[in-house]
Design a protein around this motif. Structure first.
Motif, mmCIF file in Angstrom:
data_model
loop_
_atom_site.group_PDB
_atom_site.id
_atom_site.type_symbol
_atom_site.label_atom_id
_atom_site.label_comp_id
_atom_site.label_asym_id
_atom_site.label_seq_id
_atom_site.Cartn_x
_atom_site.Cartn_y
_atom_site.Cartn_z
ATOM 1 N N ILE A 4 0.838 -1.204 0.000
ATOM 2 C CA ILE A 4 0.000 0.000 0.000
ATOM 3 C C ILE A 4 0.872 1.252 0.000
ATOM 4 C CG2 ILE A 4 -1.684 1.332 1.340
ATOM 5 C CD1 ILE A 4 -2.849 -1.373 2.255
ATOM 6 N N SER A 5 1.914 1.268 0.821
ATOM 7 C CA SER A 5 2.766 2.455 0.863
ATOM 8 C C SER A 5 3.583 2.590 -0.423
ATOM 9 C CB SER A 5 3.659 2.450 2.096
ATOM 10 O OG SER A 5 4.505 1.335 2.107
ATOM 11 N N LYS A 6 3.938 1.469 -1.043
ATOM 12 C CA LYS A 6 4.629 1.529 -2.338
ATOM 13 C C LYS A 6 3.701 2.114 -3.396
ATOM 14 C CE LYS A 6 7.867 -2.216 -1.587
ATOM 15 N NZ LYS A 6 8.276 -3.571 -1.952
ATOM 16 N N ASP A 7 2.463 1.668 -3.395
ATOM 17 C CA ASP A 7 1.488 2.200 -4.345
ATOM 18 C C ASP A 7 1.270 3.693 -4.115
ATOM 19 O OD1 ASP A 7 1.123 -0.190 -5.683
ATOM 20 O OD2 ASP A 7 -0.703 -0.733 -4.588
ATOM 21 N N ALA A 8 1.207 4.092 -2.851
ATOM 22 C CA ALA A 8 1.030 5.509 -2.528
ATOM 23 C C ALA A 8 2.243 6.317 -3.004
ATOM 24 C CB ALA A 8 0.822 5.683 -1.029
ATOM 25 N N ALA A 9 3.435 5.762 -2.825
ATOM 26 C CA ALA A 9 4.647 6.452 -3.282
ATOM 27 C C ALA A 9 4.642 6.589 -4.806
ATOM 28 C CB ALA A 9 5.890 5.698 -2.815
ATOM 29 N N ILE A 10 4.224 5.546 -5.492
ATOM 30 C CA ILE A 10 4.143 5.597 -6.958
ATOM 31 C C ILE A 10 3.144 6.656 -7.385
ATOM 32 C CG2 ILE A 10 3.404 4.318 -9.013
ATOM 33 C CD1 ILE A 10 4.568 1.785 -7.584
ATOM 34 N N ASP A 11 1.978 6.661 -6.737
ATOM 35 C CA ASP A 11 0.961 7.666 -7.061
ATOM 36 C C ASP A 11 1.491 9.077 -6.843
ATOM 37 O OD1 ASP A 11 -0.816 5.660 -7.722
ATOM 38 O OD2 ASP A 11 -1.877 5.726 -5.789
ATOM 39 N N GLU A 12 2.244 9.269 -5.757
ATOM 40 C CA GLU A 12 2.797 10.582 -5.453
ATOM 41 C C GLU A 12 3.829 11.014 -6.502
ATOM 42 O OE1 GLU A 12 5.433 12.568 -1.901
ATOM 43 O OE2 GLU A 12 3.983 11.023 -1.365
ATOM 44 N N ILE A 13 4.661 10.081 -6.922
ATOM 45 C CA ILE A 13 5.676 10.388 -7.938
ATOM 46 C C ILE A 13 5.018 10.765 -9.255
ATOM 47 C CG2 ILE A 13 7.537 9.397 -9.341
ATOM 48 C CD1 ILE A 13 8.210 7.693 -6.775
ATOM 49 N N VAL A 14 4.032 9.983 -9.661
ATOM 50 C CA VAL A 14 3.324 10.262 -10.920
ATOM 51 C C VAL A 14 2.598 11.602 -10.822
ATOM 52 C CG1 VAL A 14 1.497 9.482 -12.488
ATOM 53 C CG2 VAL A 14 3.146 7.826 -11.573
ATOM 54 N N ALA A 15 1.973 11.863 -9.690
ATOM 55 C CA ALA A 15 1.269 13.131 -9.505
ATOM 56 C C ALA A 15 2.226 14.312 -9.569
ATOM 57 C CB ALA A 15 0.515 13.129 -8.174
ATOM 58 N N SER A 16 3.433 14.135 -9.025
ATOM 59 C CA SER A 16 4.410 15.230 -9.056
ATOM 60 C C SER A 16 4.889 15.523 -10.474
ATOM 61 C CB SER A 16 5.602 14.911 -8.150
ATOM 62 O OG SER A 16 6.397 13.889 -8.715
ATOM 63 N N CYS A 17 4.653 14.564 -11.378
ATOM 64 C CA CYS A 17 4.988 14.762 -12.795
ATOM 65 C C CYS A 17 3.731 15.043 -13.624
ATOM 66 C CB CYS A 17 5.722 13.533 -13.334
ATOM 67 S SG CYS A 17 7.354 13.310 -12.611
ATOM 68 N N ASN A 18 2.695 15.549 -12.958
ATOM 69 C CA ASN A 18 1.426 15.899 -13.615
ATOM 70 C C ASN A 18 0.815 14.744 -14.390
ATOM 71 O OD1 ASN A 18 1.485 18.606 -12.676
ATOM 72 N ND2 ASN A 18 2.983 19.068 -14.281
ATOM 73 N N GLY A 19 0.960 13.535 -13.859
ATOM 74 C CA GLY A 19 0.369 12.358 -14.483
ATOM 75 C C GLY A 19 1.160 11.812 -15.652
ATOM 76 N N ASP A 20 2.300 12.398 -15.951
ATOM 77 C CA ASP A 20 3.128 11.956 -17.071
ATOM 78 C C ASP A 20 3.972 10.760 -16.632
ATOM 79 O OD1 ASP A 20 4.753 11.675 -19.303
ATOM 80 O OD2 ASP A 20 5.894 13.524 -18.924
ATOM 81 N N LEU A 21 3.559 9.560 -17.036
ATOM 82 C CA LEU A 21 4.275 8.350 -16.625
ATOM 83 C C LEU A 21 5.705 8.329 -17.146
ATOM 84 C CD1 LEU A 21 1.499 5.640 -17.075
ATOM 85 C CD2 LEU A 21 2.267 6.729 -14.963
ATOM 86 N N ARG A 22 5.873 8.765 -18.384
ATOM 87 C CA ARG A 22 7.220 8.805 -18.969
ATOM 88 C C ARG A 22 8.109 9.776 -18.176
ATOM 89 N NH1 ARG A 22 8.895 7.107 -24.007
ATOM 90 N NH2 ARG A 22 10.770 8.117 -24.798
ATOM 91 N N GLY A 23 7.565 10.905 -17.792
ATOM 92 C CA GLY A 23 8.310 11.864 -16.989
ATOM 93 C C GLY A 23 8.650 11.293 -15.619
ATOM 94 N N ALA A 24 7.731 10.551 -15.029
ATOM 95 C CA ALA A 24 7.975 9.945 -13.720
ATOM 96 C C ALA A 24 9.092 8.912 -13.803
ATOM 97 C CB ALA A 24 6.692 9.305 -13.194
ATOM 98 N N VAL A 25 9.063 8.100 -14.843
ATOM 99 C CA VAL A 25 10.123 7.102 -15.022
ATOM 100 C C VAL A 25 11.461 7.799 -15.268
ATOM 101 C CG1 VAL A 25 10.970 5.226 -16.497
ATOM 102 C CG2 VAL A 25 8.572 5.283 -15.799
ATOM 103 N N ARG A 26 11.448 8.841 -16.077
ATOM 104 C CA ARG A 26 12.678 9.597 -16.338
ATOM 105 C C ARG A 26 13.247 10.169 -15.034
ATOM 106 N NH1 ARG A 26 10.750 13.086 -19.660
ATOM 107 N NH2 ARG A 26 11.160 11.886 -21.539
ATOM 108 N N ALA A 27 12.383 10.742 -14.216
ATOM 109 C CA ALA A 27 12.823 11.300 -12.941
ATOM 110 C C ALA A 27 13.417 10.217 -12.043
ATOM 111 C CB ALA A 27 11.658 11.988 -12.241
#
Length: 60
Positions: A4-27
């Motif tokens: 659950i906390s891993k999923d929350a962390a993933i959601d937070e990372i993606v949100a910090s990249c405005n939903g851009d999955l490619r940007g989140a992976v790049r970061a």
């Protein structure tokens, strides 16, 4: 870290990249490269310290 906390962390990372999955992976890749470089420096420093503790007689 629980799933659950891993999923929350993933959601937070993606949100910090405005939903851009490619940007989140790049970061994440950039952060990983930075952490690997820091780890390499720490290993090198530890190896240097170990050699210094042994003195000049490194082979024995």
């Amino acid at each position: 870290m629980s799933l659950i906390s891993k999923d929350a962390a993933i959601d937070e990372i993606v949100a910090s990249c405005n939903g851009d999955l490619r940007g989140a992976v790049r970061a994440l890749l950039l952060i990983n490269e930075h952490l690997e470089a820091e780890l390499a420096k720490l290993y090198a420093a530890a190896a240097d310290h170990s050699l210094a503790e042994r003195g000049n007689n490194v082979l024995h």
